[in-house]
Design an enzyme around this catalytic site. Structure first.
Site, mmCIF file in Angstrom:
data_model
loop_
_atom_site.group_PDB
_atom_site.id
_atom_site.type_symbol
_atom_site.label_atom_id
_atom_site.label_comp_id
_atom_site.label_asym_id
_atom_site.label_seq_id
_atom_site.Cartn_x
_atom_site.Cartn_y
_atom_site.Cartn_z
ATOM 1 N N LYS A 180 9.825 -3.141 -5.735
ATOM 2 C CA LYS A 180 10.846 -3.996 -6.484
ATOM 3 C C LYS A 180 12.172 -3.288 -6.409
ATOM 4 O O LYS A 180 13.104 -3.930 -6.921
ATOM 5 C CB LYS A 180 10.306 -3.963 -7.944
ATOM 6 C CG LYS A 180 9.966 -2.846 -8.608
ATOM 7 C CD LYS A 180 9.480 -2.904 -10.039
ATOM 8 C CE LYS A 180 9.131 -1.609 -10.467
ATOM 9 N NZ LYS A 180 7.909 -0.926 -10.327
ATOM 10 N N LYS A 182 9.012 12.122 -9.301
ATOM 11 C CA LYS A 182 9.657 11.374 -10.184
ATOM 12 C C LYS A 182 10.824 12.265 -10.617
ATOM 13 O O LYS A 182 11.771 11.967 -11.313
ATOM 14 C CB LYS A 182 8.766 10.979 -11.230
ATOM 15 C CG LYS A 182 7.939 9.710 -10.978
ATOM 16 C CD LYS A 182 7.178 8.987 -12.108
ATOM 17 C CE LYS A 182 6.718 7.533 -11.457
ATOM 18 N NZ LYS A 182 6.121 6.923 -12.818
ATOM 19 N N LYS A 231 6.774 0.294 2.458
ATOM 20 C CA LYS A 231 5.927 -0.740 1.519
ATOM 21 C C LYS A 231 6.933 -1.515 0.809
ATOM 22 O O LYS A 231 8.302 -1.060 0.168
ATOM 23 C CB LYS A 231 5.061 -0.001 0.631
ATOM 24 C CG LYS A 231 3.686 0.528 1.066
ATOM 25 C CD LYS A 231 2.977 1.230 0.080
ATOM 26 C CE LYS A 231 2.357 0.211 -0.955
ATOM 27 N NZ LYS A 231 1.407 0.676 -1.953
#
Length: 333
Positions: free
Chosen positions: A200, A115, A197
């Site tokens: 969104k 992140k 995968k």
């Protein structure tokens, strides 16, 4: 433990809309779990704050996720549904646990590294101490099990380490939870990038629970199948990952085996197969979408659910927090 049942806890961040990868993976099994366990399902709104949020949108997403929880079969009468920030004990315990978590442990967390790379302009302390708040989320309810995917396994491991360290200093305080490996849920891949995968962050390859039927059909008609010219519906993840992904989705939606699917579309090709997958998904998601929309129109009901859930959660969390405060030497209020 309620009525002799063991305790299970899980939460999802309201950072975006749920998609069929979420549903056909872990979520589809949650309604079964509430029959077997005393379940706490929370909406992890505090965790979303490591990334800048638009306040009004965050509030809408929290309510939408709560409605999704109920629409997929989580009966508020049979489990505890609540919003993380409505139970201050999470944050209170998190501070105490910060003081029993080593800097080196947090610096080795792979999600912090990932992140930080994605949000290089906002590497904040909350992102670094995120696993400690997650440990507090878990330990404060003394659960026996925590459902875990591969991406969260490291967080459960550090949670267990923190609990064992605290128990080693002060005596038995926290139940050390076991990771719960659920029945194998479908690992749904992106419709236009079947090697990745479903996410969104790539909406064209992602089917959301609240997508309109025409949008679902469009996405499936455009789904990637093969680069070869075989035009054959056959389960071969290595050589035909796109077709294998569509077969997994169709099988999850209809209950059919891969052999049955191969026989059903023998000689028909992708032109018949892709719309059939789309139709099956439309019908699977229709009751979820309609029930979610109905619930979102009844704000008073949703408020009653999250208020009752927070009240029950706060009672259980408060007992653990008082025990912890006493152990570390804080004066009782």
């Amino acid at each position: 433990m309620e009525n002799g049942k063991k305790v299970m806890l899980s939460g999802i961040q309201p950072s975006g809309e749920l998609h069929i990868g979420n549903y056909l993976g872990p979520l589809i099994h949650w309604p079964e779990m509430i029959e077997e366990y005393d379940c706490y399902f929370f909406l992890a709104d505090l965790h979303t704050l490591t990334v800048r949020q638009e306040p009004a949108e965050l509030r809408k997403r929290v309510l939408k996720l709560l409605a999704n929880y109920i629409a997929v079969g989580l009966d508020p009468e049979k489990c505890t549904l609540f919003i993380q920030s409505h139970v201050p004990a999470h944050s209170q315990l998190s501070w105490v646990l910060n003081c029993y978590t080593m800097f080196g442990e947090l610096s080795r967390m792979t999600q912090f590294k990932d992140k930080s790379a994605k949000h290089a302009d906002n590497i904040n302390a909350g992102l670094f101490t995120y696993p400690v708040l997650m440990a507090a989320d878990i330990l404060i309810y003394q659960p026996d099990f925590v459902p875990v995917g591969e991406d969260q396994r490291q967080h459960v491991e550090i949670c267990r380490d923190i609990a064992e360290r605290f128990n080693g200093i002060y005596g038995e305080t926290f139940k050390v939870p076991e990771p719960y490996i659920s029945k194998v849920g479908a690992r749904i891949m992106s419709l236009n990038q079947p090697e990745s995968k479903m996410s969104k962050s790539a909406p064209e390859g992602c089917v959301f629970l609240l997508d309109k039927p025409e949008d679902i059909m469009r996405k499936f008609k455009r789904a990637i199948t093969d680069s070869d010219t075989e035009n054959c519906v056959r389960y071969d993840p290595e050589h035909k990952p796109g077709v294998a992904n569509l077969m997994q989705i169709y099988g999850s939606a209809t209950g059919k085996t891969y052999e049955e699917i191969e026989r059903e579309f023998d000689g028909l090709g992708y032109g018949a197969f892709k719309p059939a997958v789309g139709e099956a998904v439309v019908e699977t998601l229709r009751p979820i979408r309609e029930e979610t929309e109905r619930l979102l129109a009844d704000k008073a009901y949703l408020e009653s659910v999250y208020r009752a859930g927070a009240e029950k959660a706060a009672y259980v969390a408060g007992k653990t927090l008082r025990k912890v405060y006493k152990k570390v030497g804080l004066v009782e209020r």
